[in-house]
Design an enzyme around this catalytic site. Structure first.
Site, PDB file in Angstrom:
ATOM      1  CG  ASN A 188      -7.994  -4.653   0.855  1.00  0.00           C
ATOM      2  OD1 ASN A 188      -7.257  -3.319   0.823  1.00  0.00           O
ATOM      3  ND2 ASN A 188      -7.247  -5.705   0.555  1.00  0.00           N
TER       4      ASN A 188
ATOM      5  CG  HIS B 215      -2.549  -1.233   0.955  1.00  0.00           C
ATOM      6  ND1 HIS B 215      -3.139  -1.287   0.425  1.00  0.00           N
ATOM      7  CD2 HIS B 215      -1.360  -2.149   1.626  1.00  0.00           C
ATOM      8  CE1 HIS B 215      -3.426  -2.021   0.638  1.00  0.00           C
ATOM      9  NE2 HIS B 215      -3.106  -2.817   1.515  1.00  0.00           N
TER      10      HIS B 215
ATOM     11  CE1 TYR C 146      -2.327  -4.072   7.820  1.00  0.00           C
ATOM     12  CE2 TYR C 146      -2.828  -1.970   8.029  1.00  0.00           C
ATOM     13  CZ  TYR C 146      -2.835  -3.323   6.649  1.00  0.00           C
ATOM     14  OH  TYR C 146      -2.696  -3.939   6.128  1.00  0.00           O
TER      15      TYR C 146
END
Length: 488
Positions: free
Chosen positions: A132, A59, A342
């Site tokens: 997404n 990303h 993350y």
């Protein structure tokens, strides 16, 4: 302070001293060597060398905008989350779109999933929904994620993405068949970020004031309508305007054409999950709408561009573990891995105090933690005590968890997830294929065949085709013929 205010007045150093000459560096005489005493020169060059932070491993290429989520249906029956209670409630948001595999300089118009990462600045803290533009994903267990991404990135020997790596992994991971069918179909290349749907993809927990638990999936349906690019259109656009999606988003907001999405949720009572016909926490599966019809709950509108891409898009962070009261995780194994990965990525990439940056910190409340120090700490806590419990009036625990506990049992170990009646890697991929009109099926076959035909080993190509045959006999038969025609 406005952008204009910041561009008036004398030029200064980083420390605020006025700059006399920004055109010539200091030298020993008119033609002599440059002097190390020229602090402005050293400051500028040193800062320039450090202007970039490590790009996201995935990303990396993205664009973002601020907006507003407006609740149109009170959801207090299902969750105690404040921003989902009271029709008309408005919550500021920041949405970052992205491609997955490309690096920071890659073009926008490529066949790749799109990230749809949404931050809600709620009165109870920031809630991050990291999804997404597809409702499913290639794998169901986070332990396979690094291997999967390695196949999508550059080969360590050739330095290029290799069809052998991609199809070797996909063909050996049959759970990817559903997502590959999505990706290689008509929706695989959105025309713009505005003309695509978004999905939370994972299953999440909602819990209400009475402690009742529900499993939910989020859908963001574009109000602009779905628009996509063909392979040929994308090839041209990617070469002519690599920034096509970012430019379109920015310019649409600048002219007041604010993009919006209708927000829906599917809700499953917790009691349904154990005996549902397939594992409801499997990221490679969708919940059929006939089983759990989507419920419209609100509108998301993007209406303000960031002023600085680096500060507000590149340094924005989204972490699935940023929950608020009434919302929590599920046993989804991909989600469980992302809860760690993350946050860890952002601590490495942006820094331990990344949450203090304006785009990341809470906007509707104030963070009140005992975390201190570290790189770029801004001293916000002053001299307050940095431990808990304390008797100096410091913040204390609430004694109420954000989400409800989930019952677990059994021995620890590397377990295969228990099977449900329809836990099959191919059923939903076949269903998706059969839903397509004939012209869409042919485009899907052509795209898949064009990619598989690049594989150098016959066994990998054949294994790839067989997964699609297991999804649907016609699907596999047509794909095999198309691949053979291209491979000769």
């Amino acid at each position: 302070m406005t952008v204009q205010d910041r561009t008036t007045g004398p030029l200064t150093t980083e420390a605020g001293a006025p700059v006399a000459d920004n055109q010539q560096s200091q030298t020993a005489g008119p033609g002599g060597p440059t002097l190390i005493q020229d602090q402005l020169l050293l400051e500028k060059l040193a800062h320039f060398n450090r202007e970039r932070i490590p790009e996201r491993v995935v990303h990396a290429r993205g664009a973002g905008a601020y907006g507003t989520f407006t609740l149109t249906k009170d959801m207090s029956q299902y969750t105690r989350a404040n921003f989902l209670t009271g029709v008309g409630k408005q919550t500021e948001t920041f949405l970052r779109f992205s491609t997955v595999a490309g690096n920071l300089g890659a073009p926008d118009a490529v066949r790749d999933p799109r990230g749809f990462a949404l931050k809600f600045y709620t009165e109870e803290g920031n809630y991050d929904l990291v999804g997404n533009n597809t409702p499913v994903f290639f794998i169901r267990d986070a332990i396979k994620f690094p291997d999967f991404i390695h196949t999508q990135k550059r080969d360590p020997y050739t330095g290029s993405q290799e069809a052998d790596n991609v199809w070797d992994f996909w063909s050996l991971s049959p759970e990817s068949t559903h997502q590959v069918t999505w990706l290689m179909g008509d929706r695989g290349i959105p025309a713009t970020y505005r003309h695509m749907n978004g999905y939370g993809s994972h299953t999440f927990q909602w819990n209400n004031a009475d402690g009742e638990v529900f499993w939910v999936k989020y859908h963001f349906k574009t109000d602009q309508g779905i628009q996509t690019l063909t392979n040929e259109e994308a090839d041209v656009l990617a070469g002519k305007d690599p920034d096509s999606h970012q430019r379109d988003l920015r310019e649409s907001i600048e002219r007041g054409d604010y993009p919006s999405w209708t927000v829906q949720v599917q809700i499953m009572p917790a009691a349904d999950a154990p005996n549902y016909r397939f594992n409801p926490f499997d990221l490679t599966k969708v919940w059929p709408h006939a089983d759990y019809p989507p419920i419209e709950i609100g509108k998301l509108e993007l209406n303000r561009n960031p002023e600085n891409i680096f500060a507000e898009v590149e340094q924005s962070i989204f972490s699935p573990h940023h929950f608020v009261p009434g919302i929590g995780p599920s046993p989804d194994k991909m989600l469980q891995g992302r809860l760690f990965a993350y946050g860890d990525a952002h601590r490495y990439r942006v820094g331990i105090n990344a949450d203090h940056l304006p785009v990341n910190r809470p906007h509707a409340t104030t963070a009140n933690s005992h975390g201190r120090d570290g790189l770029m700490y801004d001293g916000r806590h002053g001299g307050a005590k940095n431990y808990e419990p304390n008797s100096f009036g410091g913040p204390a625990q609430t004694d109420r968890p954000l989400w409800e506990p989930v019952a677990v049992s059994g021995h620890t170990g590397d377990h295969v997830t228990p099977s449900h009646a329809e836990d099959d890697d191919f059923v939903q991929a076949g269903n998706l294929y059969r839903l397509m009109p004939e012209d869409a099926k042919q485009r899907l076959i052509d795209t898949l065949a064009g990619f598989i035909s690049q594989v150098t080993r016959d066994d990998i190509a054949q294994r790839a085709v067989e997964n699609f045959r297991k999804a649907d006999e016609d699907y596999g038969k047509r794909l095999e013929a198309a691949v053979q025609a291209l491979r000769g």
